[in-house]
Design an enzyme around this catalytic site. Structure first.
Site, PDB file in Angstrom:
ATOM      1  N   LYS A  78       0.821  -1.213   0.000  1.00  0.00           N
ATOM      2  CA  LYS A  78       0.000   0.000   0.000  1.00  0.00           C
ATOM      3  C   LYS A  78       0.854   1.262   0.000  1.00  0.00           C
ATOM      4  O   LYS A  78       1.887   1.318   0.667  1.00  0.00           O
ATOM      5  CB  LYS A  78      -0.933   0.005   1.225  1.00  0.00           C
ATOM      6  CG  LYS A  78      -2.000  -1.091   1.168  1.00  0.00           C
ATOM      7  CD  LYS A  78      -2.840  -1.152   2.448  1.00  0.00           C
ATOM      8  CE  LYS A  78      -3.881  -0.060   2.517  1.00  0.00           C
ATOM      9  NZ  LYS A  78      -4.832  -0.315   3.658  1.00  0.00           N
ATOM     10  N   GLY A  84      -8.528   7.518  -2.000  1.00  0.00           N
ATOM     11  CA  GLY A  84      -9.480   7.308  -3.088  1.00  0.00           C
ATOM     12  C   GLY A  84      -9.408   5.906  -3.672  1.00  0.00           C
ATOM     13  O   GLY A  84      -9.761   5.698  -4.827  1.00  0.00           O
ATOM     14  N   GLU A 117       0.712  -4.774   4.375  1.00  0.00           N
ATOM     15  CA  GLU A 117      -0.352  -5.167   5.291  1.00  0.00           C
ATOM     16  C   GLU A 117      -0.836  -6.543   4.908  1.00  0.00           C
ATOM     17  O   GLU A 117      -0.978  -6.821   3.713  1.00  0.00           O
ATOM     18  CB  GLU A 117      -1.530  -4.189   5.126  1.00  0.00           C
ATOM     19  CG  GLU A 117      -1.956  -3.481   6.367  1.00  0.00           C
ATOM     20  CD  GLU A 117      -3.107  -2.519   6.106  1.00  0.00           C
ATOM     21  OE1 GLU A 117      -2.845  -1.307   6.099  1.00  0.00           O
ATOM     22  OE2 GLU A 117      -4.233  -2.974   5.909  1.00  0.00           O
ATOM     23  N   LYS A 149     -15.843   3.095  -2.643  1.00  0.00           N
ATOM     24  CA  LYS A 149     -17.193   2.884  -2.119  1.00  0.00           C
ATOM     25  C   LYS A 149     -18.265   3.240  -3.147  1.00  0.00           C
ATOM     26  O   LYS A 149     -18.118   4.208  -3.886  1.00  0.00           O
ATOM     27  CB  LYS A 149     -17.393   3.758  -0.877  1.00  0.00           C
ATOM     28  CG  LYS A 149     -16.390   3.446   0.224  1.00  0.00           C
ATOM     29  CD  LYS A 149     -16.257   4.593   1.202  1.00  0.00           C
ATOM     30  CE  LYS A 149     -15.131   4.336   2.177  1.00  0.00           C
ATOM     31  NZ  LYS A 149     -14.784   5.539   2.967  1.00  0.00           N
ATOM     32  N   ARG A 152     -11.042  14.719   7.353  1.00  0.00           N
ATOM     33  CA  ARG A 152     -11.859  15.648   6.564  1.00  0.00           C
ATOM     34  C   ARG A 152     -13.311  15.200   6.638  1.00  0.00           C
ATOM     35  O   ARG A 152     -13.608  14.144   7.179  1.00  0.00           O
ATOM     36  CB  ARG A 152     -11.411  15.581   5.103  1.00  0.00           C
ATOM     37  CG  ARG A 152     -11.473  14.140   4.608  1.00  0.00           C
ATOM     38  CD  ARG A 152     -11.218  14.017   3.138  1.00  0.00           C
ATOM     39  NE  ARG A 152     -10.871  12.665   2.739  1.00  0.00           N
ATOM     40  CZ  ARG A 152     -11.734  11.716   2.440  1.00  0.00           C
ATOM     41  NH1 ARG A 152     -13.029  11.944   2.526  1.00  0.00           N
ATOM     42  NH2 ARG A 152     -11.333  10.519   2.062  1.00  0.00           N
ATOM     43  N   VAL A 206     -17.296  11.774   1.975  1.00  0.00           N
ATOM     44  CA  VAL A 206     -18.358  11.788   0.954  1.00  0.00           C
ATOM     45  C   VAL A 206     -19.690  11.321   1.567  1.00  0.00           C
ATOM     46  O   VAL A 206     -20.740  11.926   1.354  1.00  0.00           O
ATOM     47  CB  VAL A 206     -17.969  10.871  -0.234  1.00  0.00           C
ATOM     48  CG1 VAL A 206     -19.114  10.761  -1.233  1.00  0.00           C
ATOM     49  CG2 VAL A 206     -16.706  11.383  -0.925  1.00  0.00           C
TER      50      VAL A 206
HETATM   51  P1  ADP Z   1     -14.593   8.818   1.173  1.00  0.00           P
HETATM   52  O1  ADP Z   1     -13.814   7.936   2.086  1.00  0.00           O
HETATM   53  O2  ADP Z   1     -15.077  10.093   1.760  1.00  0.00           O
HETATM   54  O3  ADP Z   1     -15.590   8.062   0.413  1.00  0.00           O
HETATM   55  P2  ADP Z   1     -12.971   8.815  -1.146  1.00  0.00           P
HETATM   56  O4  ADP Z   1     -11.873   7.872  -0.843  1.00  0.00           O
HETATM   57  O5  ADP Z   1     -14.043   8.416  -2.079  1.00  0.00           O
HETATM   58  O6  ADP Z   1     -13.544   9.349   0.214  1.00  0.00           O
HETATM   59  O7  ADP Z   1     -12.343  10.177  -1.621  1.00  0.00           O
HETATM   60  C1  ADP Z   1     -13.110  11.333  -1.746  1.00  0.00           C
HETATM   61  C2  ADP Z   1     -12.536  12.178  -2.839  1.00  0.00           C
HETATM   62  O8  ADP Z   1     -11.217  12.563  -2.507  1.00  0.00           O
HETATM   63  C3  ADP Z   1     -12.436  11.470  -4.164  1.00  0.00           C
HETATM   64  O9  ADP Z   1     -12.653  12.427  -5.153  1.00  0.00           O
HETATM   65  C4  ADP Z   1     -11.014  10.964  -4.191  1.00  0.00           C
HETATM   66  O10 ADP Z   1     -10.571  10.799  -5.502  1.00  0.00           O
HETATM   67  C5  ADP Z   1     -10.299  12.080  -3.458  1.00  0.00           C
HETATM   68  N1  ADP Z   1      -9.123  11.642  -2.686  1.00  0.00           N
HETATM   69  C6  ADP Z   1      -9.116  10.992  -1.521  1.00  0.00           C
HETATM   70  N2  ADP Z   1      -7.868  10.803  -1.055  1.00  0.00           N
HETATM   71  C7  ADP Z   1      -7.044  11.367  -1.960  1.00  0.00           C
HETATM   72  C8  ADP Z   1      -5.626  11.531  -2.064  1.00  0.00           C
HETATM   73  N3  ADP Z   1      -4.782  11.078  -1.135  1.00  0.00           N
HETATM   74  N4  ADP Z   1      -5.149  12.158  -3.146  1.00  0.00           N
HETATM   75  C9  ADP Z   1      -5.978  12.619  -4.091  1.00  0.00           C
HETATM   76  N5  ADP Z   1      -7.312  12.528  -4.044  1.00  0.00           N
HETATM   77  C10 ADP Z   1      -7.846  11.899  -3.009  1.00  0.00           C
HETATM   78  P1  ADP Z   2      -7.912   4.652   0.810  1.00  0.00           P
HETATM   79  O1  ADP Z   2      -7.100   5.708   1.501  1.00  0.00           O
HETATM   80  O2  ADP Z   2      -7.652   4.582  -0.631  1.00  0.00           O
HETATM   81  O3  ADP Z   2      -9.356   4.734   1.201  1.00  0.00           O
HETATM   82  P2  ADP Z   2      -7.732   2.340   2.590  1.00  0.00           P
HETATM   83  O4  ADP Z   2      -6.512   1.970   3.343  1.00  0.00           O
HETATM   84  O5  ADP Z   2      -8.835   2.957   3.354  1.00  0.00           O
HETATM   85  O6  ADP Z   2      -7.323   3.273   1.376  1.00  0.00           O
HETATM   86  O7  ADP Z   2      -8.271   1.052   1.839  1.00  0.00           O
HETATM   87  C1  ADP Z   2      -9.272   1.132   0.854  1.00  0.00           C
HETATM   88  C2  ADP Z   2     -10.028  -0.189   0.770  1.00  0.00           C
HETATM   89  O8  ADP Z   2      -9.131  -1.263   0.448  1.00  0.00           O
HETATM   90  C3  ADP Z   2     -10.685  -0.624   2.070  1.00  0.00           C
HETATM   91  O9  ADP Z   2     -11.959  -0.053   2.242  1.00  0.00           O
HETATM   92  C4  ADP Z   2     -10.741  -2.121   1.929  1.00  0.00           C
HETATM   93  O10 ADP Z   2     -11.832  -2.532   1.160  1.00  0.00           O
HETATM   94  C5  ADP Z   2      -9.469  -2.435   1.153  1.00  0.00           C
HETATM   95  N1  ADP Z   2      -8.359  -2.813   2.067  1.00  0.00           N
HETATM   96  C6  ADP Z   2      -7.403  -2.006   2.540  1.00  0.00           C
HETATM   97  N2  ADP Z   2      -6.537  -2.662   3.353  1.00  0.00           N
HETATM   98  C7  ADP Z   2      -6.962  -3.948   3.390  1.00  0.00           C
HETATM   99  C8  ADP Z   2      -6.497  -5.162   4.037  1.00  0.00           C
HETATM  100  N3  ADP Z   2      -5.408  -5.178   4.807  1.00  0.00           N
HETATM  101  N4  ADP Z   2      -7.193  -6.304   3.836  1.00  0.00           N
HETATM  102  C9  ADP Z   2      -8.305  -6.305   3.048  1.00  0.00           C
HETATM  103  N5  ADP Z   2      -8.777  -5.223   2.408  1.00  0.00           N
HETATM  104  C10 ADP Z   2      -8.130  -4.047   2.564  1.00  0.00           C
HETATM  105 MG    MG Z   3     -10.074   4.559   3.120  1.00  0.00          MG
END
Ligand code: ADP
Ligand code: ADP
Ligand code: MG
Length: 463
Positions: A158, A164, A200, A237, A293, A296
């Site tokens: 990761k 996102g 992870e 999501k 923050r 969504v």
């Molecule tokens: P939520 O957890 O609120 O559903 P998302 O992961 O869908 O959030 O992200 C919300 C918005 O922010 C999306 O438009 C996503 O592309 C953007 N986003 C989230 N994290 C980052 C990041 N680290 N860099 C750029 N864009 C991001």
């Molecule tokens: P982002 O910042 O892009 O939201 P997250 O770390 O929240 O990244 O992970 C996004 C999604 O990826 C999680 O909602 C989950 O579905 C999946 N995921 C992340 N880490 C794990 C893990 N260790 N095992 C299984 N699924 C994972």
């Molecule tokens: Mg997340």
């Protein structure tokens, strides 16, 4: 209270913030790129200033332009929304240096939570369970391999700065890790400007459960219940519900306490979200990340708690105490959100931005729609594909499911394809109805759901 706020964002969330400001008698200054001149939030703001060309790097991410406009228009606060600069600690610091209140946590908190590998370590120190994996970042492929061998495959590589749903790669064995490592590093650098990676263990068939938190500058930290966001495509999501249907009272209490402890561990101030993975078979949960923050899907928490989270952000930033205590948080009924995106599920979710030829939103009892779209407007190809958030709230989960089905039936958007039909199919799937779906549900069931939609459409065309 703050008097005039610059909204450093666009689309539906800019509109959401603007509405909360208006209700609190706070003036709003909108900023827009050359692609957003006709946007609804631009028309509704007290003032609106163009800050540059369409690409985000030259507009919504241009810190100097944003700060210049904020000062020139006499703002005292800056609301970053989500995405863009909302999780940029240096931007939060710069606002402070310019005498502007950043509506969010401190730069220091954002940096600690924003680096997922640092956050993992802090949570571990605070006694919050984390998935097995590397202790902080990994600095070489050999180290990543050693961690994977120790915790056991499959693992995820990761990006520490990821978001996102991007910057996550599954590795089932050492061969895959070998081929993924350099690519993941390059990708993380290209997407996030930071090539730090960590490892992870992959939790198999988990639920994504998150807790809404709020903390003020007087030391009060509370959580506002949980959401199940396990309906995901490629870690993004699609449908969320609150509260999470599967949580026992005991787990809910334990996870809520962990969420509050997580917020305290990074000196949190503002509203935010602590995300966990839940392994239901083992009845265990693991910290995943803190989003510093507004989220969504914050609306479904507002529906079940009756708390306006953006207003809460404005209160906290103004130095006021939280408007309620943990004991006063009461979860009532059930809420569901469907994200309607401009994308075509039948064509590998190809983005389908374009002109809205006709638009009708559902309404009626228990229905809320957050969207910046209107008849005749254009959804720009330059930004994310979110077109509307359909939310419903009913006394029971089954009633909420029925309300969402009829809302999707009523929802009409002509001009470009959306994922609305796919969401509708999901709401009829037995696994969804039972509520015991995992993050693997959508990827596993997608071919059948899409096939069903295709056949329905063909039959409709035949008449
Ligand atoms: P939520 O957890 O609120 O559903 P998302 O992961 O869908 O959030 O992200 C919300 C918005 O922010 C999306 O438009 C996503 O592309 C953007 N986003 C989230 N994290 C980052 C990041 N680290 N860099 C750029 N864009 C991001
Ligand atoms: P982002 O910042 O892009 O939201 P997250 O770390 O929240 O990244 O992970 C996004 C999604 O990826 C999680 O909602 C989950 O579905 C999946 N995921 C992340 N880490 C794990 C893990 N260790 N095992 C299984 N699924 C994972
Ligand atoms: Mg997340």
């Amino acid at each position: 209270m703050l008097k005039r706020v610059l909204i450093a964002n666009r689309g539906e969330i800019a509109l959401r913030i603007l509405r909360a400001c208006r209700e609190a008698d706070i003036e709003t200054v909108a900023v827009y790129s050359q692609a957003d001149g006709e946007a609804l939030y631009v028309q509704l703001a007290n003032r609106a200033v163009c800050i540059g060309p369409a690409p985000a790097a030259q507009s919504y991410l241009n810190q100097t332009a944003l700060l210049t406009v904020a000062k020139a228009t006499g703002c005292d606060g800056v609301h970053p929304g989500y995405g863009f600069l909302s999780e940029n600690g240096d931007f939060a610091d710069r606002c402070g240096q310019e005498g502007l209140t950043f509506i969010g946590p401190s730069g220091d908190t954002i940096r600690k939570a924003g680096s997922k590998s640092v956050a993992r370590r802090l949570m571990q120190q605070a006694g919050i369970p984390i998935t097995p994996g590397s202790d902080g970042p990994v600095t070489s492929e050999a180290e990543a391999l050693a961690v994977a061998a120790q915790v056991g495959f499959p693992v995820l590589l990761k990006a520490s700065a990821g978001g996102g749903g991007r910057g996550i790669r599954r590795c089932d064995d050492s061969g895959q890790l070998h081929s993924a490592y350099a690519q993941a590093k390059a990708e993380a650098m290209a997407c996030f400007g930071d090539d730090t990676l960590y490892v992870e263990k992959l939790v198999l068939g988990p639920k994504h459960i998150e807790f809404q938190i709020a903390a003020d500058c007087h030391g009060n930290v509370i959580h506002l219940g949980d959401r199940d966001c396990s309906i995901q495509r490629r870690n993004q999501k699609l449908i969320e519900e609150a509260p999470a249907w599967c949580l026992s009272a005991k787990l809910r209490e334990q996870m809520g306490e962990a969420a509050v402890a997580a917020a305290r561990a990074v000196n949190y101030e503002g509203v935010g979200t602590v995300e966990f993975l839940l392994d239901r078979d083992a009845e265990r949960f693991y910290f995943m990340e803190i989003n510093t923050r507004i989220q969504v899907e914050h609306g479904i928490t507002e529906l079940i708690t009756g708390v306006d989270l953006v207003r809460e952000q404005l209160r906290i930033a103004s130095g006021l105490p939280l408007s309620l205590s943990q004991e006063q948080v009461c979860l009532s009924g059930h809420a569901i959100e469907c994200r309607i995106n401009a994308e075509d599920p039948q064509q590998d979710f190809r983005p389908t931005p374009g002109k809205v030829e006709f638009l009708h939103f559902p309404g009626g009892y228990g229905v809320r729609v957050d969207s910046g779209l209107y008849n005749g407007c254009t959804l720009s190809p330059f930004y994310d594909s979110l077109a509307a958030k359909l939310m419903v709230h009913a006394p029971t989960r089954l009633e909420a499911v029925r309300q969402m089905r009829r809302s999707l039936e009523e929802f009409t958007l002509e001009g470009f394809p959306t994922n609305g039909e796919l969401s509708y199919q999901i709401l009829y799937h037995p696994t969804f109805i039972r509520g015991n779906y995992t993050t693997a549900f959508l990827d596993e069931n997608l071919p059948r759901l899409l096939d069903f939609s295709r056949r329905l459409n063909q039959e409709e065309e035949k008449g």
